[in-house]
Design an enzyme around this catalytic site. Structure first.
Site, mmCIF file in Angstrom:
data_model
loop_
_atom_site.group_PDB
_atom_site.id
_atom_site.type_symbol
_atom_site.label_atom_id
_atom_site.label_comp_id
_atom_site.label_asym_id
_atom_site.label_seq_id
_atom_site.Cartn_x
_atom_site.Cartn_y
_atom_site.Cartn_z
ATOM 1 N N GLU A 1 0.834 -1.219 0.000
ATOM 2 C CA GLU A 1 0.000 0.000 0.000
ATOM 3 C C GLU A 1 0.862 1.260 0.000
ATOM 4 O O GLU A 1 0.381 2.351 -0.287
ATOM 5 C CB GLU A 1 -0.977 -0.003 1.185
ATOM 6 C CG GLU A 1 -0.343 0.046 2.575
ATOM 7 C CD GLU A 1 0.112 -1.312 3.102
ATOM 8 O OE1 GLU A 1 0.434 -2.204 2.288
ATOM 9 O OE2 GLU A 1 0.167 -1.485 4.336
ATOM 10 N N CYS B 1 16.602 -6.629 1.642
ATOM 11 C CA CYS B 1 16.738 -7.788 2.524
ATOM 12 C C CYS B 1 18.127 -8.406 2.374
ATOM 13 O O CYS B 1 18.499 -9.271 3.151
ATOM 14 C CB CYS B 1 15.665 -8.819 2.219
ATOM 15 S SG CYS B 1 15.831 -9.489 0.576
#
Ligand code: NAD
Length: 485
Positions: free
Chosen positions: A177, A282
């Site tokens: 979002e 990551c």
């Protein structure tokens, strides 16, 4: 608001959400509002699943070589639209333009792998006894879902879309979002590439729609990429509902720097790994274990850090809340006795005072027990811990609950091999700070960085996106010959 409201993409058309709840989409570059994203309802998801279910029989029956043709065309469209896509990624995510462009270049590589899938899924056939054949085929699962994070608005969606759909599945993707705009462009390009309506759908929203996805009886498999806490929730909920699930989580990646490492190359690599994408990867190095006499390398790392300038060659972090969180970790480490060698707190970019920036930060003498050494910051910060020998360094790396990546810097091959064998991470680098395997090799960590079996990209992903059909056929005219004969 620079762009109109974001819509879902269902059955080949942008479709207004049934929900009246929207969240603002804010550019971290300068704090300007870009758009609004709907918090879609269960009804939106039902409509997307219905469209995907309708498309599945035709799409899965289309020969894979024909499905792969869509990927060739999609690849060309990514190339043609690279500048527009990169600019949009920069705007909504805050990374630098060259980092955004690299995302599309990687997406191109991912679509190339998908276009080559027909070469990997030929199945196996063997005459197991007289006139009797056993055959295996990779068969699509049905309607599948992919839930993605904010840090790679194009690349992470392209970890899953090309492979899942080329293997015959129909997909529902739930973008972050925080960065919903790029996925809309991806949907447009897939349609332009000739993908039939309903094969790829977008449903926007936050945690609530993710829960509906995990519960929906029409969805066979869920892939997730995001933080570890949410990966655990999604993995538990999806598998509770008997779905196949692969959930990738967060990371705390350790670089082990040995005294014989080449100083200039190591320093450049460490800085690129920790500050690339403002540390919001990551695969970013966020912990460094300096083994023995490495002060000369640490000095060079600081020199490199001073060349990294927010708003120039360092992008924004995703939000003000994220900036404040990162700065709090730095301050706490300082209060606990760590030494800040390069301080990125209070970074401001002229003309973009409402942007969310953290400068590169190098912290020495961090203790393994400190929060900054253990937790994922997701910012351009490297915490240096000191170790007397390699085994101590390995013990620090092994103690992390995560296990995405680890790297070693040394010129000693035997020592590198020793560390590779003992590091508890799925992806290991030797003199490589961001050891992302390139296609056809697969991407995936260990421990709390991944839940589920197999990896999300490359050859390993074929097992996730398909099931095996095993058939045994006997075409034998003679009576009295059984299948064991
Ligand atoms: P996040 O976990 O907050 O969100 C990921 C997705 O989950 C989003 O689509 C979000 O809407 C949804 N979500 C958020 N909270 C939820 C909840 N309570 N229940 C259900 N769904 C929820 O992650 P993020 O902040 O968008 O991304 C950063 C994280 O992703 C970092 O931890 C990073 O390490 C990780 N990441 C991991 C990999 C990997 O390969 N292991 C790759 C990229 C990012």
């Amino acid at each position: 608001m620079k762009y109109s409201r974001v819509h879902n993409f269902i059955n080949g058309r942008f479709t207004k959400s049934l929900s009246s709840h929207y969240l603002p989409v804010i550019s971290p570059v300068d704090g300007e509002p870009l758009s609004e994203v709907p918090l879609s309802s269960a009804g939106d998801l039902d409509n997307a699943v219905a469209a995907a279910t309708k498309a599945f029989p035709g799409w899965s029956a289309t020969p894979i070589k024909e499905r792969a043709q869509v990927m060739y065309r999609y690849r060309r469209l990514l190339e043609k639209n690279i500048d527009k896509l990169s600019a949009l990624i920069q705007e909504e995510n805050g990374k630098t333009l060259s980092e955004a462009t690299a995302e599309i270049e990687k997406s191109i590589e991912l679509s190339e792998f998908a276009a080559a899938l027909p070469q990997f899924v030929t199945g196996e056939v063997l005459e197991v006894s007289k006139g009797v054949e056993c055959k295996t085929e990779h068969v699509a699962l049905g309607v599948v879902a992919s839930i993605v994070p904010f840090n790679f608005p194009a690349m992470v969606p392209n970890w899953t879309i090309p492979n899942a759909i080329t293997l015959g599945n129909c997909m529902i993707l739930k973008p972050s979002e925080k960065v919903p705009l790029t996925c809309g462009k991806i949907a447009e390009l897939l349609k332009e590439a000739g993908l039939p309506d309903g094969v790829f759908n977008l449903v926007h929203g936050d945690a609530e729609i993710v829960n509906h996805i995990c519960d929906h009886p029409g969805i066979e498999a869920v892939s997730f990429v995001g933080s570890t806490n949410v990966a655990k929730l999604v993995y538990r909920r999806a598998t509770y509902n008997y779905k196949r699930c692969l959930a990738l989580g967060g990371a705390k990646n350790h670089l082990m720097v040995l005294p014989d490492a080449i100083p200039a190359m190591t320093a450049q690599n460490v800085m690129a790994s920790m500050s690339g994408c403002a540390g919001q990867r990551c695969m970013a190095a966020s912990a460094m274990v300096a083994v023995g006499s490495t002060d000369h390398i640490i000095e060079k790392i600081c020199e490199e850090a001073r060349k990294v300038i927010p708003g120039e060659n360092l992008g924004a972090v995703i939000s003000k809340a994220s900036r404040d969180r990162i700065e709090k970790y730095i301050t706490e480490a300082e209060q606990q006795g760590a030494k800040i060698l390069v301080d990125g707190r209070n970074a401001r970019v002229r003309g973009k005072e409402n942007g969310s920036y953290v400068g590169p930060t190098v912290i020495d003498h961090v203790k393994p027990g400190m929060a900054i050494a253990q937790e994922e910051l997701f910012g351009p910060v490297i915490s240096i811990m000191r170790a007397d020998n390699v085994d101590e360094a390995i013990a620090i790396e092994n103690a992390s609950p995560y296990g995405n990546a680890a790297s070693v810097y040394t010129q000693n091959g035997a020592m590198a091999k020793y560390i590779i064998a003992r590091a508890s991470a799925g992806m290991i680098g030797v003199n490589v700070g961001v050891p992302v395997p390139r296609e056809p090799f697969s991407f995936g960590g260990w421990n709390e960085s991944k839940f589920g079996v197999g990896d999300i990209t490359g050859k390993s992903s074929i097992e996730f996106w398909t099931k095996l059909k095993k058939s045994t056929t006997k075409w034998n005219m003679e009576a009295g010959v059984n299948w064991m004969s």
